[in-house]
Design a protein around this motif. Structure first.
Motif, PDB file in Angstrom:
ATOM      1  N   LEU B 117       0.836  -1.196   0.000  1.00  0.00           N
ATOM      2  CA  LEU B 117       0.000   0.000   0.000  1.00  0.00           C
ATOM      3  C   LEU B 117       0.868   1.243   0.000  1.00  0.00           C
ATOM      4  CD1 LEU B 117      -2.501  -1.155   2.784  1.00  0.00           C
ATOM      5  CD2 LEU B 117      -2.783  -1.340   0.297  1.00  0.00           C
ATOM      6  N   GLU B 118       0.397   2.268  -0.725  1.00  0.00           N
ATOM      7  CA  GLU B 118       1.100   3.548  -0.727  1.00  0.00           C
ATOM      8  C   GLU B 118       0.562   4.392   0.428  1.00  0.00           C
ATOM      9  OE1 GLU B 118       0.415   5.808  -4.252  1.00  0.00           O
ATOM     10  OE2 GLU B 118       1.989   7.275  -3.839  1.00  0.00           O
ATOM     11  N   GLU B 119       1.476   5.004   1.146  1.00  0.00           N
ATOM     12  CA  GLU B 119       1.089   5.927   2.214  1.00  0.00           C
ATOM     13  C   GLU B 119       0.066   6.922   1.652  1.00  0.00           C
ATOM     14  OE1 GLU B 119       4.466   8.227   3.316  1.00  0.00           O
ATOM     15  OE2 GLU B 119       3.566   9.008   5.164  1.00  0.00           O
ATOM     16  N   GLY B 120      -1.013   7.127   2.380  1.00  0.00           N
ATOM     17  CA  GLY B 120      -2.047   8.053   1.918  1.00  0.00           C
ATOM     18  C   GLY B 120      -3.191   7.376   1.173  1.00  0.00           C
ATOM     19  N   PHE B 121      -3.070   6.080   0.898  1.00  0.00           N
ATOM     20  CA  PHE B 121      -4.137   5.370   0.186  1.00  0.00           C
ATOM     21  C   PHE B 121      -5.386   5.353   1.064  1.00  0.00           C
ATOM     22  CE2 PHE B 121      -6.208   1.352  -1.321  1.00  0.00           C
ATOM     23  CZ  PHE B 121      -6.421   1.760  -2.631  1.00  0.00           C
ATOM     24  N   PRO B 122      -6.566   5.668   0.495  1.00  0.00           N
ATOM     25  CA  PRO B 122      -7.769   5.728   1.319  1.00  0.00           C
ATOM     26  C   PRO B 122      -8.148   4.353   1.889  1.00  0.00           C
ATOM     27  CG  PRO B 122      -8.113   6.846  -0.789  1.00  0.00           C
ATOM     28  CD  PRO B 122      -6.812   6.091  -0.888  1.00  0.00           C
ATOM     29  N   VAL B 123      -8.376   4.308   3.205  1.00  0.00           N
ATOM     30  CA  VAL B 123      -8.765   3.061   3.857  1.00  0.00           C
ATOM     31  C   VAL B 123     -10.088   2.555   3.259  1.00  0.00           C
ATOM     32  CG1 VAL B 123      -9.476   2.026   6.062  1.00  0.00           C
ATOM     33  CG2 VAL B 123      -7.483   3.532   5.976  1.00  0.00           C
ATOM     34  N   ALA B 124     -10.966   3.469   2.876  1.00  0.00           N
ATOM     35  CA  ALA B 124     -12.255   3.061   2.296  1.00  0.00           C
ATOM     36  C   ALA B 124     -12.037   2.300   0.981  1.00  0.00           C
ATOM     37  CB  ALA B 124     -13.142   4.283   2.059  1.00  0.00           C
ATOM     38  N   ASP B 125     -11.033   2.713   0.204  1.00  0.00           N
ATOM     39  CA  ASP B 125     -10.744   1.992  -1.044  1.00  0.00           C
ATOM     40  C   ASP B 125     -10.205   0.601  -0.746  1.00  0.00           C
ATOM     41  OD1 ASP B 125     -11.589   4.148  -2.475  1.00  0.00           O
ATOM     42  OD2 ASP B 125      -9.617   4.708  -3.276  1.00  0.00           O
ATOM     43  N   LEU B 126      -9.363   0.524   0.298  1.00  0.00           N
ATOM     44  CA  LEU B 126      -8.842  -0.790   0.692  1.00  0.00           C
ATOM     45  C   LEU B 126      -9.996  -1.689   1.135  1.00  0.00           C
ATOM     46  CD1 LEU B 126      -6.405  -2.641   1.192  1.00  0.00           C
ATOM     47  CD2 LEU B 126      -6.271  -1.694   3.505  1.00  0.00           C
ATOM     48  N   THR B 149       0.756  -7.284   4.900  1.00  0.00           N
ATOM     49  CA  THR B 149       0.556  -5.902   4.470  1.00  0.00           C
ATOM     50  C   THR B 149       1.846  -5.127   4.634  1.00  0.00           C
ATOM     51  OG1 THR B 149      -1.669  -6.051   5.394  1.00  0.00           O
ATOM     52  CG2 THR B 149      -0.916  -3.873   4.730  1.00  0.00           C
ATOM     53  N   LYS B 150       2.259  -4.456   3.580  1.00  0.00           N
ATOM     54  CA  LYS B 150       3.406  -3.552   3.665  1.00  0.00           C
ATOM     55  C   LYS B 150       2.954  -2.171   3.212  1.00  0.00           C
ATOM     56  CE  LYS B 150       6.829  -6.326   4.914  1.00  0.00           C
ATOM     57  NZ  LYS B 150       6.207  -7.640   4.840  1.00  0.00           N
ATOM     58  N   VAL B 151       3.586  -1.150   3.774  1.00  0.00           N
ATOM     59  CA  VAL B 151       3.285   0.220   3.364  1.00  0.00           C
ATOM     60  C   VAL B 151       4.578   0.872   2.896  1.00  0.00           C
ATOM     61  CG1 VAL B 151       2.384   2.472   4.079  1.00  0.00           C
ATOM     62  CG2 VAL B 151       1.408   0.384   5.054  1.00  0.00           C
ATOM     63  N   VAL B 152       4.524   1.541   1.740  1.00  0.00           N
ATOM     64  CA  VAL B 152       5.674   2.308   1.241  1.00  0.00           C
ATOM     65  C   VAL B 152       5.285   3.778   1.178  1.00  0.00           C
ATOM     66  CG1 VAL B 152       6.645   0.364  -0.069  1.00  0.00           C
ATOM     67  CG2 VAL B 152       5.026   1.910  -1.183  1.00  0.00           C
ATOM     68  N   GLY B 153       6.290   4.645   1.180  1.00  0.00           N
ATOM     69  CA  GLY B 153       6.022   6.079   1.198  1.00  0.00           C
ATOM     70  C   GLY B 153       5.336   6.566  -0.075  1.00  0.00           C
ATOM     71  N   ARG B 154       4.854   7.791  -0.013  1.00  0.00           N
ATOM     72  CA  ARG B 154       4.186   8.401  -1.174  1.00  0.00           C
ATOM     73  C   ARG B 154       5.113   8.401  -2.384  1.00  0.00           C
ATOM     74  NH1 ARG B 154      -0.421  11.394   0.665  1.00  0.00           N
ATOM     75  NH2 ARG B 154      -0.361  11.364   2.939  1.00  0.00           N
ATOM     76  N   GLY B 155       4.536   8.073  -3.537  1.00  0.00           N
ATOM     77  CA  GLY B 155       5.327   8.077  -4.764  1.00  0.00           C
ATOM     78  C   GLY B 155       6.149   6.820  -4.965  1.00  0.00           C
ATOM     79  N   LYS B 156       5.984   5.814  -4.076  1.00  0.00           N
ATOM     80  CA  LYS B 156       6.743   4.568  -4.224  1.00  0.00           C
ATOM     81  C   LYS B 156       5.843   3.395  -4.614  1.00  0.00           C
ATOM     82  CE  LYS B 156      10.603   6.539  -2.988  1.00  0.00           C
ATOM     83  NZ  LYS B 156      11.561   6.875  -4.067  1.00  0.00           N
ATOM     84  N   ALA B 157       4.574   3.662  -4.896  1.00  0.00           N
ATOM     85  CA  ALA B 157       3.667   2.649  -5.429  1.00  0.00           C
ATOM     86  C   ALA B 157       2.568   3.435  -6.139  1.00  0.00           C
ATOM     87  CB  ALA B 157       3.099   1.775  -4.322  1.00  0.00           C
ATOM     88  N   ASP B 158       1.529   2.761  -6.582  1.00  0.00           N
ATOM     89  CA  ASP B 158       0.441   3.466  -7.254  1.00  0.00           C
ATOM     90  C   ASP B 158      -0.865   3.116  -6.539  1.00  0.00           C
ATOM     91  OD1 ASP B 158      -0.863   5.069  -9.015  1.00  0.00           O
ATOM     92  OD2 ASP B 158      -0.724   3.711 -10.726  1.00  0.00           O
ATOM     93  N   GLY B 159      -0.928   3.471  -5.271  1.00  0.00           N
ATOM     94  CA  GLY B 159      -2.116   3.193  -4.471  1.00  0.00           C
ATOM     95  C   GLY B 159      -2.036   1.849  -3.789  1.00  0.00           C
ATOM     96  N   CYS B 160      -2.207   0.802  -4.584  1.00  0.00           N
ATOM     97  CA  CYS B 160      -2.304  -0.529  -3.991  1.00  0.00           C
ATOM     98  C   CYS B 160      -1.903  -1.594  -4.999  1.00  0.00           C
ATOM     99  CB  CYS B 160      -3.760  -0.736  -3.545  1.00  0.00           C
ATOM    100  SG  CYS B 160      -4.166  -2.404  -3.016  1.00  0.00           S
ATOM    101  N   TYR B 161      -0.966  -2.450  -4.617  1.00  0.00           N
ATOM    102  CA  TYR B 161      -0.651  -3.642  -5.396  1.00  0.00           C
ATOM    103  C   TYR B 161      -1.044  -4.856  -4.565  1.00  0.00           C
ATOM    104  CZ  TYR B 161       2.323  -0.411  -8.100  1.00  0.00           C
ATOM    105  OH  TYR B 161       2.798   0.632  -8.864  1.00  0.00           O
ATOM    106  N   VAL B 162      -1.519  -5.884  -5.226  1.00  0.00           N
ATOM    107  CA  VAL B 162      -1.955  -7.092  -4.520  1.00  0.00           C
ATOM    108  C   VAL B 162      -1.225  -8.299  -5.109  1.00  0.00           C
ATOM    109  CG1 VAL B 162      -3.924  -8.568  -3.930  1.00  0.00           C
ATOM    110  CG2 VAL B 162      -4.254  -6.095  -4.162  1.00  0.00           C
ATOM    111  N   SER B 163      -0.676  -9.141  -4.247  1.00  0.00           N
ATOM    112  CA  SER B 163      -0.106 -10.414  -4.695  1.00  0.00           C
ATOM    113  C   SER B 163      -0.910 -11.542  -4.079  1.00  0.00           C
ATOM    114  CB  SER B 163       1.352 -10.549  -4.235  1.00  0.00           C
ATOM    115  OG  SER B 163       2.146  -9.576  -4.870  1.00  0.00           O
ATOM    116  N   THR B 164      -1.340 -12.461  -4.899  1.00  0.00           N
ATOM    117  CA  THR B 164      -2.033 -13.634  -4.375  1.00  0.00           C
ATOM    118  C   THR B 164      -1.241 -14.878  -4.758  1.00  0.00           C
ATOM    119  OG1 THR B 164      -3.427 -13.487  -6.341  1.00  0.00           O
ATOM    120  CG2 THR B 164      -4.414 -12.769  -4.277  1.00  0.00           C
TER     121      THR B 164
END
Lengths: 356, 356
Positions: B117-126, B149-164
């Motif tokens: 997850l990118e820092e700042g990603f809306p919890v409601a979207d998650l 769950t991992k969190v990276v700083g702003r600008g280091k992801a694009d909202g949310c990536y998921v691995s299954t």
């Protein structure tokens, strides 16, 4: 296709239940392994995915599949920098998943590897990471059997993220479970704490501290097997990664509804780690290890456990660091070197982000 | 700890062998599922992780564990936008892993889920993504049993990536394998192609095309089971995700050393998908589906296969789209509507990045 109504209904039902995440946006603390992670996992994931295997909330799930008893686990790795003294994101990802399986009591067998690469990432760096994963897999005796690669545009990742999942087999009839912990049990750590977290922090070069430290990243499956062979009365094992030993002990104390008392002077820690933690203003009990586990064993078998661990090089500095008692239930206390007692709470905030 | 020398030695040994990645840096094409992905996977991953399960290079690995026959697979999801008509990254991640297990011939049982997850990603979207994963898991009859769950700083992801990752059990005595494909076999697709890719592309809003299209994301396990119940002589199944039907057919033709001839007029495709592909300048055979599979079956059982697929709503538009023949080995040919024949090569470049 799932209908919009079904999804909204699930969100509505989830919201009616407790606990809730109070923040509206994800913060770095949600990824730190402490209080915020715990509330996020419980409020968002456990609630939505509700099933008995998930509610165990250990390092992996233990499952019955077609007559076999399996352990299954996953982790994503976002460590920064990707390469650090003693390891890199590759062996970290392999060892992390191997260790999650090992502390479930399983023999790790097969791993998957998923890569999220940023456009422009050097192929040579990927080769180095992959070679390090292959070497770590060989060392741990596991095979990487399936994988996936995705690429995102520049500025949408930080070079390379790795997700590993793992499957292991439970060959022993034991069940490791924090709820089995009881007063009188002994608490051990398998080696000196905090080396991984401090090494990565120093590798960022933001602090002008130089220290001859390397990450403790290592596969723990052989060490765990040596312990389980020697001591059948192991209650629970946990690898002390994000949030460190303190977080693991809090989770155990809460599950078992017992108190855990740690003797600070007994906790093995290298002077350089202790010194760096002092400069950073961090309690080393909260600093991630990537090659250490916490074991709670029947107090009567503490010496046998210690002896079993110390016969292996990875466990030569293992120590009994505390014991379990009735009161106060759910709390972790530390007896300080000065004879006082302090509460070691679950981690709040994220003093060392992106450590794994 | 793996020594630096061991890692360097592995890189050196890997470099001495073929194939090589010619590029020095990762490009979007390395994530597209086509030629560049294939060379990256073969040169970097298969070579380093060398083991028989991996060399099958199917949608997952088939493994013997403690007497059970298991399938094990993983995928990372980086789709942009996260929410699109007909689905989101959550049900895409669940269905994708369910489908990879299904086309291995396995009954999907358990999934893991890792979030970056990118820092700042809306919890409601998650919450919305997680609810959609839970609904998709229920629909497919699988349990999500472990996660991270991992969190990276702003600008280091694009909202949310998921691995299954997923584990399934092979209850049937069959072995699905592209090398079993032979001249005279029939090639089927389970439904209209290209809807997912075109829907996601249009959802980005960069093109001013409006179309009433939804992603085809869906779990294929029941449809696969219906086919396998009806037709024992299924040679191989592949879900046609990244790189589309064309890429899957090329991989099969190369493994089997046969030719595959596709009758373009027989390929089911909605007029809106065909129209959008024409405007985008893309061949729909290369566009990702997320709820369609390609099946190669003994030609004598093609009608029975088609009937079995069409009894299910997900397979109602299934079609025989081509056949396997001796020559030219390793190539996919398409007979065009005008009576000509063209070579359908493996995908080069990435016309639709971050589609899954």
């Amino acid at each position: 296709m799932i209908t919009e109504e079904q999804v909204l209904e699930r969100i509505r039902r989830a919201r009616e239940r407790r606990p809730r995440v109070r923040e509206e946006r994800i913060t770095l603390a949600h990824g730190a392994g402490g209080k915020a992670t715990q509330s996020l996992v419980e409020a968002v994931f456990v609630d939505a995915f509700r099933n008995p295997a998930l509610e165990g909330l250990g390092d992996g799930a233990v499952l019955g599949v077609d007559g076999a008893r399996l352990a299954f686990t996953t982790d994503s790795y976002v460590v920064s920098p990707l390469f650090f003294p003693g390891g890199d994101i590759g062996d970290l990802a392999v060892n992390g998943t191997v260790n999650d399986l090992a502390v479930c009591g399983a023999r790790p067998l097969y791993l998957s590897a998923g890569f999220i690469l940023e456009e422009g990432f050097p192929v040579a760096d990927l080769e180095r990471i992959v070679a390090s994963m292959a070497a770590a897999a060989t060392r741990a005796g596991v095979h990487i059997v399936t994988g996936d690669t995705k690429v995102v545009g520049r500025g949408k990742a930080d070079g390379c993220y790795v997700s590993t999942a793992g499957v292991g087999v439970l060959e022993r009839p034991l069940t490791l479970d924090a709820t089995a912990v009881r007063p009188g049990d002994a608490v051990l750590v398998s080696g000196p704490i905090g080396e991984h977290g401090v090494t990565v922090m120093l590798a960022r070069g933001e602090l002008e501290i130089e220290a001859d430290l390397t990450s403790d990243t290592a596969p723990l499956n052989d060490l765990v097997a040596a312990l389980l062979d020697a001591v059948p009365a192991v209650r629970v094992l946990r690898d002390a990664t994000r949030g460190g030993v303190a977080t693991v002990l809090n989770e155990i104390a809460q599950s078992a509804r017992t108190a855990i008392v740690v003797d600070e002077a007994a906790v093995p820690i290298r002077p350089m780690v202790a010194g760096a933690c002092e400069l950073l203003g961090i309690d080393p009990l909260y600093v991630a290890c990537e090659g250490r586990f916490v074991a709670v064993v029947d107090g009567a078998h503490a010496d046998a456990a210690l002896t079993a661990l110390r016969t292996r090089s990875l466990g030569e500095h293992a120590a009994v660091i505390g014991h379990v008692q009735d009161d106060p239930p759910g709390l972790v206390l530390a007896r300080t070197a000065f004879g006082g007692t302090r509460v070691v709470d679950t981690l709040v905030g994220d003093p060392l982000p992106r450590i794994c």
